[in-house]
Scaffold this motif. Structure first.
Motif, short mmCIF file in Angstrom:
data_model
loop_
_atom_site.label_atom_id
_atom_site.label_comp_id
_atom_site.label_asym_id
_atom_site.label_seq_id
_atom_site.Cartn_x
_atom_site.Cartn_y
_atom_site.Cartn_z
N ASP A 156 66.50 7.53 91.92
CA ASP A 156 65.97 6.66 90.84
C ASP A 156 66.45 4.96 90.92
O ASP A 156 67.73 4.53 90.10
CB ASP A 156 67.19 7.41 89.83
CG ASP A 156 66.64 9.50 89.30
OD1 ASP A 156 65.36 9.23 89.58
OD2 ASP A 156 67.67 9.65 89.00
N ALA A 157 65.59 4.73 91.93
CA ALA A 157 65.72 2.98 91.50
C ALA A 157 64.59 2.89 92.77
O ALA A 157 63.77 3.62 93.64
CB ALA A 157 67.21 3.08 92.70
N PRO A 158 63.52 1.66 93.19
CA PRO A 158 62.91 1.69 94.17
C PRO A 158 63.31 1.34 94.63
O PRO A 158 63.87 0.83 95.53
CB PRO A 158 62.98 -0.19 93.19
CG PRO A 158 62.81 -0.16 91.48
CD PRO A 158 64.52 0.97 91.62
N ASP A 309 76.05 5.10 98.98
CA ASP A 309 75.61 4.05 99.29
C ASP A 309 74.19 4.81 98.03
O ASP A 309 73.81 3.56 96.75
CB ASP A 309 74.30 4.02 99.93
CG ASP A 309 74.60 2.92 101.12
OD1 ASP A 309 75.38 2.46 101.08
OD2 ASP A 309 74.18 3.58 102.17
N LYS A 310 73.82 5.39 97.51
CA LYS A 310 73.00 6.18 96.42
C LYS A 310 73.57 5.69 95.25
O LYS A 310 72.94 5.21 94.46
CB LYS A 310 72.87 7.44 96.26
CG LYS A 310 71.74 7.56 95.37
CD LYS A 310 71.82 9.52 95.95
CE LYS A 310 69.82 10.37 95.36
NZ LYS A 310 70.86 10.27 93.40
N VAL A 311 74.82 6.15 94.82
CA VAL A 311 75.85 5.54 93.65
C VAL A 311 75.68 3.78 93.22
O VAL A 311 75.23 3.72 92.36
CB VAL A 311 77.32 5.96 94.26
CG1 VAL A 311 78.21 5.05 92.46
CG2 VAL A 311 77.54 7.60 93.83
N PHE A 317 70.61 -0.64 89.25
CA PHE A 317 69.18 -0.25 89.09
C PHE A 317 68.95 -0.47 87.17
O PHE A 317 68.80 -1.08 87.17
CB PHE A 317 68.18 0.83 89.68
CG PHE A 317 66.52 0.94 88.80
CD1 PHE A 317 65.96 -0.84 89.18
CD2 PHE A 317 66.28 1.87 88.73
CE1 PHE A 317 64.96 -0.31 88.84
CE2 PHE A 317 64.90 1.71 88.06
CZ PHE A 317 64.46 0.67 87.87
N ARG A 318 69.83 0.21 87.10
CA ARG A 318 70.62 0.69 85.88
C ARG A 318 71.12 0.01 85.28
O ARG A 318 70.45 -0.78 83.86
CB ARG A 318 71.62 1.81 85.53
CG ARG A 318 70.77 3.01 86.16
CD ARG A 318 72.11 3.98 85.43
NE ARG A 318 73.37 3.52 85.74
CZ ARG A 318 73.77 4.79 86.99
NH1 ARG A 318 72.76 5.28 87.69
NH2 ARG A 318 74.91 4.86 87.42
N GLY A 324 67.60 -7.28 82.07
CA GLY A 324 66.35 -7.48 82.16
C GLY A 324 65.34 -8.28 83.61
O GLY A 324 66.78 -8.99 84.12
N SER A 325 65.26 -9.28 83.22
CA SER A 325 64.54 -10.26 84.73
C SER A 325 65.29 -11.53 83.79
O SER A 325 65.40 -12.18 83.64
CB SER A 325 62.69 -10.45 84.57
OG SER A 325 62.33 -11.47 85.46
#
Length: 359
Positions: A156-158, A309-311, A317-318, A324-325
């Protein structure tokens, strides 16, 4: 470093097109079809009775049930709602109870190739785009000196956050202390070389005269300290990583035929959407002839590192979404990831130009 979580321009494709992407592994296609969304497109994968692999749009043209809810038969894939049978090319072969088959009774098909146990799908920039080359070879999977295993993760990340992670292995000393990590200071100060050849970026890191991390020590009978290497080769559709070590002073680190403990990783990072990705991986190793086969240990511990790594990547990403940017700071280990991002951006722009030329 640019944030890919920001909205993409409507005129520029979210991902590089006219590319082969990894869709899965050959061993996944058994009796049942496999459903995946690849680059935003719902696709169903299956294997016909004669061994041919196929990929169709995951939508029946009759009442739009996902074809992945159907069954694989000798001639093709049968819809699980009203029984329409589709060939590997997406053409309707049979409508139960009806002799005439309308010309419109077809679904979109994709070029799918099986090579070295990897399934590659062609994602074109235009409807008539066709591959001009075969998908990449990966001879490691058939090399007799190696044994390998692998799996599939959903993130759940780009997908470019995964690229960043693979191209910057300095994080090993902080994230993977129980497996392939090692001394964090040694990792952060490793001799680093970054080069580029067209769309490929290569990152080479050497850590001579260092202590073996836990996975290495369990898999190979090192005499003491080791000379360790990490070679990461980025391509827009996948990443190849050759890591390993030998007894300190045993050979030159720049010798392509160096001996010692080897791990060769294949990483097919394929976007699902702009904010999610598939991660298809294998790890190959050369078991020591005087030790009990440690292949499964290497596979299991590699999987454990990917879980770690996934964690980290999903939490990253969260937090990007939460804040935000915002401007971020680059450090010396970001050279490889930043070059890879520039390659992706250039290929995205090229895809936009190809689409405009057709229009």
């Amino acid at each position: 470093m640019n944030r890919i979580s920001e909205p993409m321009s409507a005129s520029v494709p979210a991902f590089p097109l006219d590319q082969w992407y990894v869709a899965g592994f050959a061993w996944e296609l058994k009796e049942q079809p496999v459903a995946r969304t690849l680059l935003g497109q719902p696709v169903v994968l299956f294997r016909t009775a004669d061994g041919r692999v196929a990929a169709l749009e995951d939508r029946c043209c009759h009442r739009e049930l996902p074809l992945s809810c159907g069954t694989v038969e000798a001639a093709g894939l049968r819809c699980g709602y009203h029984g329409l049978l589709f060939s590997h090319e997406g053409r309707c072969l049979e409508i139960p109870g009806q002799e005439r088959i309308p010309a419109k009774a077809c679904v979109k098909s994709f070029e799918l190739r099986e090579r070295d146990q990897i399934l590659w799908i062609w994602m074109g920039a235009t409807p008539d785009s066709a591959p001009g080359t075969e998908p990449p070879a990966y001879a490691v999977h058939s090399d007799p000196q190696y044994r390998f295993g692998g799996g599939v993760y959903h993130y759940d990340a780009p997908y470019q956050l995964i690229h960043d992670n693979l191209l910057d292995l300095s994080h090993l000393g902080y994230v993977h202390l129980k497996t392939i990590g090692g001394n964090a200071r040694v990792h952060m100060n490793a001799d680093l070389k970054v080069s580029q050849d067209g769309d490929s970026v290569k990152v080479v890191r050497w850590m001579p005269d260092s202590d073996p991390p836990p996975t290495y020590a369990q898999a190979w009978p090192f005499q003491g300290r080791i000379d360790r290497w990490q070679e990461v080769e980025f391509h827009p559709s996948h990443v190849r990583i050759w890591t390993g070590a030998m007894d300190a002073g045993q050979d030159r680190l720049d010798n392509p035929a160096r001996e010692g403990f080897h791990m060769r990783g294949f990483h097919g990072v394929t976007p699902e959407t702009e904010t999610s990705a598939h991660y298809f991986w294998t790890i190959a190793t050369n078991p020591h002839p005087q030790m009990q086969d440690t292949t499964q240990l290497v596979i299991d511990q590699t999987a454990a590192t990917f879980e770690e790594d996934k964690v980290v990547i999903e939490a990253q990403f969260r937090n990007q979404q939460r804040f935000g940017s915002r401007a971020v700071v680059d450090i010396h280990v970001d050279v490889g990831p930043n070059r890879a991002r520039r390659v992706i951006e250039r290929l995205r722009q090229a895809g936009a130009q190809a689409s405009q030329a057709v229009a």
